[in-house]
Design a protein around this motif. Structure first.
Motif, short mmCIF file in Angstrom:
data_model
loop_
_atom_site.label_atom_id
_atom_site.label_comp_id
_atom_site.label_asym_id
_atom_site.label_seq_id
_atom_site.Cartn_x
_atom_site.Cartn_y
_atom_site.Cartn_z
N TRP A 1 -13.81 0.15 11.03
CA TRP A 1 -13.25 -0.46 9.83
C TRP A 1 -13.40 0.36 8.54
O TRP A 1 -12.42 0.48 7.78
CB TRP A 1 -13.85 -1.86 9.66
CG TRP A 1 -13.49 -2.54 8.37
CD1 TRP A 1 -14.35 -3.03 7.44
CD2 TRP A 1 -12.18 -2.80 7.86
NE1 TRP A 1 -13.68 -3.57 6.39
CE2 TRP A 1 -12.32 -3.43 6.61
CE3 TRP A 1 -10.88 -2.53 8.31
CZ2 TRP A 1 -11.26 -3.82 5.82
CZ3 TRP A 1 -9.81 -2.90 7.52
CH2 TRP A 1 -9.99 -3.55 6.30
N LEU B 1 0.83 -1.20 0.00
CA LEU B 1 0.00 0.00 0.00
C LEU B 1 0.86 1.25 0.00
O LEU B 1 0.63 2.20 -0.75
CB LEU B 1 -0.92 0.02 1.22
CG LEU B 1 -2.06 -1.00 1.23
CD1 LEU B 1 -2.73 -1.01 2.59
CD2 LEU B 1 -3.08 -0.66 0.15
N LYS C 1 -0.09 5.20 -0.92
CA LYS C 1 -1.24 5.40 -0.04
C LYS C 1 -0.80 5.82 1.35
O LYS C 1 0.22 5.35 1.87
CB LYS C 1 -2.05 4.10 0.04
CG LYS C 1 -2.52 3.59 -1.32
CD LYS C 1 -4.03 3.43 -1.36
CE LYS C 1 -4.54 3.22 -2.77
NZ LYS C 1 -4.53 1.81 -3.18
N ALA D 1 -8.91 6.41 4.50
CA ALA D 1 -8.16 5.23 4.11
C ALA D 1 -8.58 4.80 2.73
O ALA D 1 -9.62 4.20 2.54
CB ALA D 1 -8.40 4.11 5.12
N GLU D 2 -7.74 5.14 1.76
CA GLU D 2 -8.04 4.70 0.38
C GLU D 2 -7.70 3.22 0.27
O GLU D 2 -6.56 2.82 0.50
CB GLU D 2 -7.14 5.47 -0.59
CG GLU D 2 -7.61 6.86 -0.92
CD GLU D 2 -6.61 7.52 -1.86
OE1 GLU D 2 -6.33 6.92 -2.92
OE2 GLU D 2 -6.09 8.60 -1.50
N LYS D 3 -8.71 2.43 -0.03
CA LYS D 3 -8.44 1.00 -0.06
C LYS D 3 -8.31 0.47 -1.49
O LYS D 3 -8.78 1.07 -2.43
CB LYS D 3 -9.53 0.24 0.68
CG LYS D 3 -9.44 0.53 2.17
CD LYS D 3 -10.45 -0.29 2.97
CE LYS D 3 -10.43 0.21 4.41
NZ LYS D 3 -11.53 -0.35 5.18
N HIS E 1 -7.21 1.15 7.24
CA HIS E 1 -6.71 0.04 6.43
C HIS E 1 -6.65 -1.25 7.21
O HIS E 1 -6.75 -2.34 6.65
CB HIS E 1 -5.30 0.37 5.91
CG HIS E 1 -5.30 1.41 4.84
ND1 HIS E 1 -4.85 2.68 5.05
CD2 HIS E 1 -5.72 1.37 3.55
CE1 HIS E 1 -4.98 3.41 3.95
NE2 HIS E 1 -5.51 2.62 3.01
N GLU F 1 -9.29 -6.28 8.23
CA GLU F 1 -7.85 -6.59 8.15
C GLU F 1 -7.20 -6.41 9.52
O GLU F 1 -7.14 -5.29 10.03
CB GLU F 1 -7.23 -5.63 7.13
CG GLU F 1 -5.88 -6.04 6.63
CD GLU F 1 -5.87 -7.41 5.96
OE1 GLU F 1 -6.77 -7.70 5.14
OE2 GLU F 1 -4.96 -8.20 6.27
#
Lengths: 205, 296, 660
Positions: B37, B6, B11, B294-296, B41, B70
């Protein structure tokens, strides 16, 4: 080296039988023996009508030869006694128990460790006899004993104001190691390179 | 999903922390995790945090994994010798847990079982070395592992505001040499100090996710200043907490400070790690306020 | 011969050593002679081994120093300082020692210190003597319920609730040479029919926090502080002052006969000035010598001289001429007994003369003539009055301070005037609160005199220790207090000085503490010099019990008397009955280090014994036997029961004879 603390009366009483013979070892008295507490406990035991048959004061109970000779001297008292209450370190109690296998031996003290091997006066430094001395790498300060966790690869994050997380009275061992290394201009590269993992085979047989 | 990848993709990493319960009823903990969540991340699961006995971290991680959350499995050296540590880490691989946070652990005397035997058979450095060894298909004693070796993303911790800092840097370097790939930090309240820290660790080239602990009030700040290693809450923040008592009581001031800190710290680091200490419900608000997602 | 060897270290292998030495070219070697091993050599073979290795590797040895007990920080610091120049020329210091020794050196030096050894694990901690039993120092002794066999150390897993399933043929799973501790425990309990003790006990869980960092730290600090209090070494014997400390000084019934030795002082024996049949009066001079170091002897009674004949002396091993006088109990005073004036009326010279005429000597035991001390040509600045009386049981000086504080203070001022010194200090131990208050209350703002209280420790009363403690000056080895500008006198002596000047009374009586086991009427008695101990024993009801002995002087330094037909002399501060020491024969030294730890003169008693037994007088002298003050601390704590004081006394004698 070893020092002792008296057990509580309550802890000892359940074991008492008839005719208790007190045996007190004063061998290490110049270092530490709870002599005042011993006198108090003795006086208290006497008031309990426990039938204390006598008292033997000696030194260096751990010296098997001398102790054997002395036991000969006090044979009558020992034969008469039902229980022997021994005020000594663990070594002394075990020595006596080995010499008198048919006697009930009570330990009157708890034994504690203080830095400084054997008979010598308590030292500020301690050695764990790990069998793989790192002092040459660590500016002569032992990470096993100067660090509360015995860390071999550097400090943990628990230091505050140079003190260890377990006690404000305890310096962070690793901070001392690194400061001293710097002060004596001894940038031992190996201390950074090696991942040290303790080999317990070397110290526990 | 490994953090390292990531980060490589540019990120900004956001993580939060979850303490398993003292008991085996995890509904509440799970609820908190689910609430957080969407904004993070990954969620760190602590390992008998502060030497206080709780439900096992591995089981908690497994439950999160089942919910498609995660986890980051935190492993300390306080309670297990090298055998138990290796088998737990292999178990984590079985459950598909990717990220590990490897720590030495607080001393037993700090927790709720002060009489316990402190193990410390390994420490964070040797623990990392050991995981790397497992990844190479060998156990610590050199015996081969059966089948494909496990693969983890190995993290560790560092205290950027500790004084003196040198011992921390020394250890950090050593950790990296032993295979550590990312760092989550102790709580940071001093932006300048952190910036300086980041400057000195730049050469290591390892991502650092800055630690944020929400200040619940001036009392907590003072307590941490006196007792918690590596933490110094500056006086102006304490004054700020004192000012509007109502706001502080509702947690608003703490939330604002945390959000502001994230904003200010973000340019210097590669991620943020939130340790809400029970205020998990405030995490979304903090992140929203700070503008970090949080860019997933 | 020691049965065991607790060797604490072994040299690392060559490769490791070279690795550690690295680029350092000049190496200074400090090595520790192994403790807990037979004392044979004073330099361990590892030193030569390392030296050889260094040479082969092309390194230079900048010097080497073998030491005993490197862990003794105080002595190691002094030793390293003595070779500082050489050490500073080295790049690094290689230390051959256990981990404690290496750390001690590292703590003392700013140079890189290289640890050359690995410490050898001993498994548990042993006692003072060499012994197969070990203690885990767990702080939670389980021995009571385990038949005196330790599960923490003897079981390989340290199990405390019974055996595991790993034993086979009574041997532990970790080694076929190791007995299963729990089987031994079970068998022991069974033979005592005590299995129920174990079964009935609740499951035990160890408390690993018992010996936590703070607890250990506080123990170390407390004990170290106690050990280093005021001066290096020493002991804290049981004081047992309470037996007589409240008892007011009383007179004892006058004896029928006194027997006055003509030697009651350091120096030349006196010649008798009287003959059998002559009448003498109280205070009459009956013995004198022309020698410089000597002191006059006076009659303590009036009556008739019965004989002048050799009699047994309480301190000396040979008979000494005594003047035997039948007491007529009239106490007719000699005409010479008359006041010599006062503090203001007497000149310094007059005071010294009065002291000389009165035969005043040091009354703490050494009996050095007081007038000689006062006539020193050295530059002096302090009169230190020793009110410590550090020996157990004694209270004679204590009572004098309580009951006659003015006499003590005036006596001190007389000495100050006689010696031309403006500073006086009275030092007493902190167990003498009443005496302290008493002196303070009579001080009346005299800024020249200081009364100070010091913590009780033996041998505080030894001049050197007291000077170190009070003035922080170190009397050089072989020197005297005079060398550091100090005159030391004890309390009884000061009172005798007062009497000599104000009453013109010679030293014919003194206060003696009579106490101990089997003493019916203990007390502090004013006793005439020459009174027989047998008479005192009758008057005070002394019956020496079995296993006890009568000593003149203190419990530690006093002289054992095998007969009561000896007289009280000027230096007799106590007649006491104490427990006999075990008559255990001396065994070879095991280098436990305790004598080194307690010797206040910082000698190495164990080495002195080694050299004395080998009759290596040169080394005995080099190791400083002449500085031994015979305080007996080493002998008191010797774990091998060496009769050290005897050995040192005869060593001194042997050295003196060789010099002749």
């Amino acid at each position: 080296m070893l020092i002792t603390q008296l057990k509580k009366k309550e802890e000892l009483l359940p074991f008492f039988k008839e005719n208790i013979l007190l045996i007190a070892c004063f061998g290490c008295k110049e270092v530490h023996f709870p002599s005042k507490e011993y006198e108090l406990l003795k006086a208290e035991l006497k008031t309990l009508n426990l039938n204390i048959s006598g008292e033997i004061v000696l030194d260096y109970l751990c010296n098997e030869d001398y102790t054997a000779k002395r036991l000969e001297l006090y044979r009558n008292e020992i034969t008469k006694a039902g229980t022997l209450l021994v005020f000594a370190c663990g070594v002394g109690v075990q020595t006596l128990a080995a010499l008198l296998p048919d006697k009930t031996i009570l330990a009157g003290c708890d034994t504690f460790y203080v830095p400084g091997f054997s008979g010598f006066t308590p030292t500020s430094y301690d050695c764990e006899q790990c069998g793989e001395c790192k002092l040459g790498l660590t500016a002569g300060i032992c990470p096993l004993t100067a660090c509360s966790k015995g860390l071999l690869n550097g400090p943990c994050g628990g230091t505050k104001n140079g003190k260890c997380e377990v006690s404000k009275n305890m310096d962070c061992g690793w901070e001392k190691i690194l400061l001293k290394s710097k002060a004596i201009g001894e940038p031992n590269p190996r201390i950074k390179e090696i991942v040290s993992i303790r080999d317990y085979k070397k110290s526990f047989s | 999903m490994r953090f390292t990848e990531l980060t490589k993709n540019g990120k900004f990493i956001v993580t939060s922390e979850l303490g398993p319960p003292k008991g085996f009823h995890i509904e509440k903990a799970l609820h908190e995790a689910e609430m957080v969540w969407p904004y993070v991340h990954a969620i760190n699961v602590t390992d008998n945090q502060s030497s206080v006995m709780r439900l096992g971290g591995l089981a908690m991680c497994k439950v999160l994994k089942e919910k498609n959350i995660e986890p980051v499995f935190q492993v300390t050296c306080r309670d297990r010798n090298r055998l138990a540590l290796q088998s737990d880490i292999l178990s984590a691989a079985l459950f598909g847990i990717d990220n590990l946070l490897l720590l030495t652990g607080d001393h037993t005397t700090l927790g709720d079982h002060k009489d316990a035997k402190p193990v410390f058979d390994l420490d964070s450095v040797s623990l990392s070395h050991m995981v790397r060894q497992l990844e190479a298909g060998k156990d610590l004693a050199g015996n081969p592992l059966e089948g494909e070796p496990p693969k983890f993303c190995k993290g560790a911790v560092v205290s950027p505001c500790a004084e003196p800092l040198d011992p921390q840097l020394f250890k950090m370097e050593k950790k990296i040499k032993a295979g550590i790939e990312f760092f989550q930090t102790q709580a940071v309240y001093e932006v300048e100090k952190f910036a300086k820290f980041m400057k000195s660790v730049k050469e290591f080239g390892v991502p650092v996710y800055v630690g944020i602990v929400v200040l619940k009030g001036p009392g907590m700040a003072k307590f941490m200043n006196e007792n918690v290693a590596g933490i110094n809450v500056p006086q102006d923040l304490i004054d700020e907490l004192k000012k509007d008592k109502e706001k502080t009581k509702s947690g608003q001031t703490g939330i604002e400070i945390a959000a502001r800190l994230i904003k200010e710290l973000k340019p210097f680091c590669q991620g943020v790690h939130l340790m809400p200490l029970g205020w998990d419900d405030k995490v979304p608000q903090i992140l929203k306020l700070s503008g970090v997602t949080a860019e997933k | 011969m020691p049965k065991l060897d607790y060797t604490k270290y072994k040299l690392k292998n060559k490769e490791e050593l070279l690795n550690i030495i690295g680029d350092n070219a000049r190496i200074y070697i400090v090595s520790c002679n192994k403790c807990f091993s037979e004392l044979k050599s004073t330099c361990e073979p590892e030193t030569a081994e390392l030296n050889k290795l260094l040479n082969e590797a092309g390194k230079t040895t900048a010097g080497f120093m073998p030491l005993d007990f490197l862990c003794n920080e105080h002595l190691s610091e002094k030793a390293l300082n003595s070779v500082k120049q050489d050490i500073l020329k080295a790049d690094a210091v290689a230390v051959i020692s256990c981990g404690i020794g290496i750390q001690t050196v590292a703590g003392l030096l700013a140079l890189p210190v290289l640890g050359m050894c690995d410490s050898v694990f001993q498994g548990g901690y042993h006692g003072i003597s060499l012994n197969t039993e070990k203690c885990g120092a767990c702080g939670d002794c389980y021995l009571t319920a385990t038949g005196g066999i330790c599960p923490v150390v003897d079981c390989s897993k340290g199990l405390i609730n019974g055996p595991c399933g790993g034993a086979k043929n009574s041997k532990c799973e970790v080694s076929k040479d190791k007995d299963c501790a729990w089987e031994s425990i079970y068998n022991r309990l069974k033979s005592q029919n005590r299995q129920d003790v174990f079964i009935s006990e609740a499951p035990k869980i160890r408390n690993y926090n018992k010996n936590n960092a703070d607890f250990m730290d506080s123990n170390v600090k407390r004990i170290q502080a106690k050990r280093n209090e005021g001066f290096y070494g020493g002991l804290y014997p049981e004081e047992r002052k309470e037996l007589t400390e409240k008892l007011v000084i009383t007179k004892i019934a006058d004896p029928e006969i006194v027997s006055i030795p003509l030697q009651q002082h350091a120096g030349a024996v006196c010649e008798a000035l009287v003959k059998a049949g002559e009448r003498v009066s109280l205070g009459q001079k009956i013995g004198a010598s022309k020698a410089f170091v000597s002191a006059y002897i006076h009659s303590s009674v009036s009556g008739e001289v019965l004989a002048v004949e050799p009699r047994k002396h309480p301190l000396l091993p040979f008979p000494v001429l005594n003047v035997i006088i039948k007491n007529d109990k009239k106490d007719e005073i000699a005409p010479s007994v008359a006041s010599k004036g006062s503090l203001s009326s007497c000149t310094g010279e007059a005071i010294v003369q009065a002291i000389k005429d009165a035969g005043v000597v040091g009354m703490g035991g050494a009996q050095f003539p007081t007038h000689i001390k006062l006539s020193s040509a050295k530059v002096l600045d302090t009169v230190l009055i020793n009110g410590c009386e550090c020996e157990p049981l004694l209270n004679a000086d204590n009572r004098l301070m309580i009951e006659r504080p003015e006499q003590v203070l005036t006596g001190l001022r007389l000495i100050m005037k006689a010696a031309g010194i403006s500073k006086g200090i009275i030092a007493l131990e902190d167990n003498k609160i009443e005496a302290f208050e008493s002196l303070k209350s009579k001080l009346a703002g005299d800024a020249c005199i200081e009364v100070i209280s010091v913590r009780t420790k033996y041998p505080e009363g030894a001049e050197r220790m007291l000077i170190k403690r009070v003035l922080n000056r170190e009397v050089p080895r072989g020197g005297l207090p005079l060398d550091v500008g100090v005159i030391v006198n004890n309390i009884s002596t000061v009172v005798a000085v007062y009497e000599a000047v104000y009453n013109g009374l010679p030293l014919v009586r003194r206060v003696v503490t009579v106490a101990g086991a089997g003493v019916e009427k203990p007390g502090n008695y004013e006793i005439k010099i020459g009174m027989q101990v047998a008479d005192i024993a009758r008057a005070c009801g002394i019956k020496v019990p079995d296993n006890f002995e009568l000593k003149m002087g203190g419990a530690i330094m006093g002289f054992v008397q095998d007969t009561l037909d000896v007289p009280v002399i000027k230096g007799t501060n106590g007649i006491i009955v104490v427990r006999k020491k075990d008559e255990l024969t001396a065994e070879p030294c095991i280098k436990c280090g305790r004598c080194v730890n307690v010797c206040p003169m910082e000698l190495k008693p164990h080495k002195l014994v080694l050299f004395a037994q080998a009759e290596n007088w040169e080394m005995v002298e080099k190791e400083g036997v002449m500085n031994c003050i015979e305080c007996g601390c080493c002998e008191d704590i010797c774990s091998s029961k060496s009769h050290m004081v005897e050995i040192f006394k005869s060593s001194k004698k042997a050295l003196k004879e060789r010099k002749k």
